[in-house]
Scaffold this active site. Structure first.
Site, PDB file in Angstrom:
ATOM      1  N   GLY A  71      49.579  22.219 -40.723  1.00 15.52           N
ATOM      2  CA  GLY A  71      49.045  21.806 -41.774  1.00 15.52           C
ATOM      3  C   GLY A  71      49.675  20.580 -42.337  1.00 15.52           C
ATOM      4  O   GLY A  71      48.948  19.442 -42.624  1.00 15.52           O
ATOM      5  N   ASN A 151      47.901  26.343 -53.451  1.00 16.33           N
ATOM      6  CA  ASN A 151      48.693  27.499 -52.846  1.00 16.33           C
ATOM      7  C   ASN A 151      49.446  28.105 -53.776  1.00 16.33           C
ATOM      8  O   ASN A 151      49.780  29.495 -53.594  1.00 16.33           O
ATOM      9  CB  ASN A 151      49.878  26.741 -51.697  1.00 16.33           C
ATOM     10  CG  ASN A 151      50.276  25.610 -52.110  1.00 16.33           C
ATOM     11  OD1 ASN A 151      49.498  24.576 -52.832  1.00 16.33           O
ATOM     12  ND2 ASN A 151      51.540  25.491 -52.252  1.00 16.33           N
ATOM     13  N   GLN A 179      44.734  26.502 -47.482  1.00 20.33           N
ATOM     14  CA  GLN A 179      44.605  27.874 -48.210  1.00 20.33           C
ATOM     15  C   GLN A 179      43.165  28.533 -48.408  1.00 20.33           C
ATOM     16  O   GLN A 179      43.079  29.536 -48.436  1.00 20.33           O
ATOM     17  CB  GLN A 179      45.202  27.841 -49.549  1.00 20.33           C
ATOM     18  CG  GLN A 179      46.640  27.505 -49.804  1.00 20.33           C
ATOM     19  CD  GLN A 179      47.473  28.928 -49.203  1.00 20.33           C
ATOM     20  OE1 GLN A 179      47.148  30.009 -49.277  1.00 20.33           O
ATOM     21  NE2 GLN A 179      48.603  28.653 -48.835  1.00 20.33           N
ATOM     22  N   SER A 199      45.556  25.119 -41.251  1.00 16.21           N
ATOM     23  CA  SER A 199      46.772  25.571 -40.387  1.00 16.21           C
ATOM     24  C   SER A 199      46.649  27.323 -40.032  1.00 16.21           C
ATOM     25  O   SER A 199      46.230  27.892 -40.639  1.00 16.21           O
ATOM     26  CB  SER A 199      48.018  25.637 -41.398  1.00 16.21           C
ATOM     27  OG  SER A 199      49.111  26.056 -40.898  1.00 16.21           O
ATOM     28  N   HIS A 201      48.889  29.313 -39.347  1.00 17.79           N
ATOM     29  CA  HIS A 201      49.777  30.823 -39.620  1.00 17.79           C
ATOM     30  C   HIS A 201      49.241  31.229 -41.122  1.00 17.79           C
ATOM     31  O   HIS A 201      49.956  32.100 -41.540  1.00 17.79           O
ATOM     32  CB  HIS A 201      51.091  30.439 -39.504  1.00 17.79           C
ATOM     33  CG  HIS A 201      51.812  29.590 -40.707  1.00 17.79           C
ATOM     34  ND1 HIS A 201      52.481  30.045 -41.709  1.00 17.79           N
ATOM     35  CD2 HIS A 201      51.565  28.172 -40.782  1.00 17.79           C
ATOM     36  CE1 HIS A 201      52.907  29.059 -42.475  1.00 17.79           C
ATOM     37  NE2 HIS A 201      52.347  28.001 -41.969  1.00 17.79           N
ATOM     38  N   THR A 237      51.850  17.110 -24.832  1.00 19.74           N
ATOM     39  CA  THR A 237      51.331  18.178 -24.155  1.00 19.74           C
ATOM     40  C   THR A 237      50.871  19.315 -25.239  1.00 19.74           C
ATOM     41  O   THR A 237      51.661  19.632 -25.991  1.00 19.74           O
ATOM     42  CB  THR A 237      52.644  18.747 -23.197  1.00 19.74           C
ATOM     43  OG1 THR A 237      52.674  17.749 -22.275  1.00 19.74           O
ATOM     44  CG2 THR A 237      51.766  19.814 -22.331  1.00 19.74           C
ATOM     45  N   CYS A 325      58.471  26.364 -50.522  1.00 16.26           N
ATOM     46  CA  CYS A 325      59.337  25.360 -50.201  1.00 16.26           C
ATOM     47  C   CYS A 325      60.223  25.203 -51.433  1.00 16.26           C
ATOM     48  O   CYS A 325      61.187  24.607 -51.361  1.00 16.26           O
ATOM     49  CB  CYS A 325      58.449  24.161 -49.897  1.00 16.26           C
ATOM     50  SG  CYS A 325      56.721  24.336 -49.192  1.00 16.26           S
TER      51      CYS A 325
HETATM   52  C1  PLP Z   1      51.042  25.944 -46.104  1.00 17.39           C
HETATM   53  C2  PLP Z   1      50.744  24.787 -46.663  1.00 17.39           C
HETATM   54  C3  PLP Z   1      50.552  23.541 -45.928  1.00 17.39           C
HETATM   55  C4  PLP Z   1      51.591  23.329 -44.629  1.00 17.39           C
HETATM   56  O1  PLP Z   1      51.178  23.832 -43.481  1.00 17.39           O
HETATM   57  P1  PLP Z   1      52.161  24.225 -42.287  1.00 17.39           P
HETATM   58  O2  PLP Z   1      51.110  24.554 -41.290  1.00 17.39           O
HETATM   59  O3  PLP Z   1      53.051  25.303 -42.528  1.00 17.39           O
HETATM   60  O4  PLP Z   1      52.684  22.928 -42.048  1.00 17.39           O
HETATM   61  C5  PLP Z   1      49.963  22.518 -46.497  1.00 17.39           C
HETATM   62  N1  PLP Z   1      49.019  22.620 -47.279  1.00 17.39           N
HETATM   63  C6  PLP Z   1      49.024  23.943 -48.262  1.00 17.39           C
HETATM   64  C7  PLP Z   1      48.062  24.071 -49.282  1.00 17.39           C
HETATM   65  C8  PLP Z   1      49.620  25.000 -47.593  1.00 17.39           C
HETATM   66  O5  PLP Z   1      49.554  26.110 -48.211  1.00 17.39           O
END
Ligand code: PLP
Length: 387
Positions: A71, A151, A179, A199, A201, A237, A325
């Protein structure tokens, strides 16, 4: 000791079905997707299937999806590439005060390069007022970037209205949907979105993979320079197993969206009501209804977020205070401050974000532990004694 994970906005566990889909691409199907022999072409096909799965989740065309390393990279690519490619049209960019650092820091970076950045304030419930955006638009505005769901406090923005206003002034509209993607319906066409970050994960896929949707006709140049991968816009890649996992996670998110939401709504209502009934001097943060499923965010007066997290951890409960973070720093979260909460209240914040595998029994356990934890911290706090 039992462990209860309620920090799904930070990351989610990898779904077993997703892991199984990824495995062959780590072992016997390890080919480089750019190779012309059949093992390479198998990898290529797997990437293109994932592109369709991700596109379908947001009603995009597969050709409009660029895979990224996550993300954060998608946010950087959208904002930096769009700004640099379109600087002949203007140098003004608008964003909001509650964005993820991946957007805010990227805008800071562009400001140092000479772009003009406007940061919109939000309402106490976290909403960006469309009329506030309208007032800041001007002929030099080239890009508006406002997140879909926050988030930390879960608030969902009126994306369609915000995109419409951006377009009236000829600006492109980007949204960080990390999110919301996979949790609530997203239709990039109906909502008028030009660029969208996602994203893997955060939706039970692997870490280190994300996507940027770029609407057909929107001009952005290369972000990572090198080979011709991802239509030359993101060289390097491809992370084949990661991309395959993201595709599978997107497919499952779409398939199970309604049932996951229903379950999460039930659990979060129990949790919210339980907290409000048993813990005095508690404030719910974010919007009461317009919020992503699974998110409960509160502030407890006379306590400090870090102490709550440490005490909860000793009971096996994993949660967060502000965003992951920032929980290493002593500053209260920029999001809570932007909602207008005073420092001393913002410091007592707790975010519990539930996921598809949490149970009612786990919620009940948290409701047993949390009042004791807050009560104990307050007993030790000199400020609480005054109350
Ligand atoms: C987690 C998050 C990101 C960052 O995504 P990553 O894949 O961890 O780099 C960006 N924006 C929001 C709102 C998030 O919750």
């Amino acid at each position: 000791m039992r462990t209860i994970y309620m920090d799904h906005s930070a990351t989610t566990p990898l779904d077993t079905e997703v892991f199984n889909a990824m495995k062959p691409y780590y072992t016997n199907r390890f080919g480089n997707a750019s190779s012309i022999y059949s093992m390479g072409q198998e990898a290529r096909k797997a990437i293109e299937k994932a592109r369709e799965q991700v596109a379908k989740l947001i009603n995009a065309f597969p050709q409009e999806i660029i895979f990224t390393s996550g993300g954060t990279e998608a946010d950087n690519q959208a904002i930096i590439s769009y700004a640099l490619t379109n600087k002949d049209k203007g140098n003004h960019i608008i964003t909001s005060a509650i964005e993820h650092h991946a957007v805010l820091e990227t805008c800071d970076f562009l400001e140092k390069l000479g772009f003009e950045i406007t940061i919109l304030p939000v309402q106490p419930d976290g909403l960006v007022e469309p009329e506030v955006l309208r007032k800041e638009m001007k002929p030099s505005t080239i890009l508006v970037s406002i997140m879909h769901a926050n988030n930390e406090v879960g608030t969902i923005q009126p994306i369609k209205e915000l995109a419409e206003i951006s377009h009236e002034w000829g600006a492109a509209f980007h949204t960080d949907a990390v999110q919301s993607m996979g949790k609530i319906p997203i239709d990039v066409k109906e909502m008028g979105i030009d660029m969208l970050s996602g994203s893997s994960h955060k939706i039970y896929g692997p870490k280190g993979v994300g996507c940027l949707f770029v609407k057909k006709g929107i001009r952005i140049g290369s972000f990572i320079h090198g080979g011709g991968q991802e239509r030359k816009m993101r060289a390097g890649t491809e992370n084949v197993p990661g991309i395959v996992g993201f595709g599978k996670a997107a497919e499952l998110a779409l398939l199970h969206m309604a049932e996951r939401k229903e379950k999460l709504d039930h659990l979060t209502n129990l949790l919210k009501e339980g907290i409000m009934e048993t813990i005095p001097s508690t404030l719910l943060t974010g919007h009461p209804e317009k919020r992503i499923p699974g998110s409960v965010s509160v502030c407890f007066r006379f306590v400090e977020g870090e102490s709550i997290l440490l005490m909860l951890d000793s009971f096996g409960i994993m949660a967060s205070s502000g965003s992951a973070c920032t929980s290493g720093s002593l500053d209260p979260s920029h999001v809570l401050l932007a909602l207008g909460l005073p420092h001393e209240i913002a410091h007592g914040s707790l975010r519990l974000t539930l996921g598809k595998d949490n149970t009612e029994e786990e919620v009940k356990y948290v409701l047993e532990v949390l009042p004791k934890v807050i009560g104990n911290i307050r007993k030790m706090s000199p400020c609480a004694a005054v109350n």
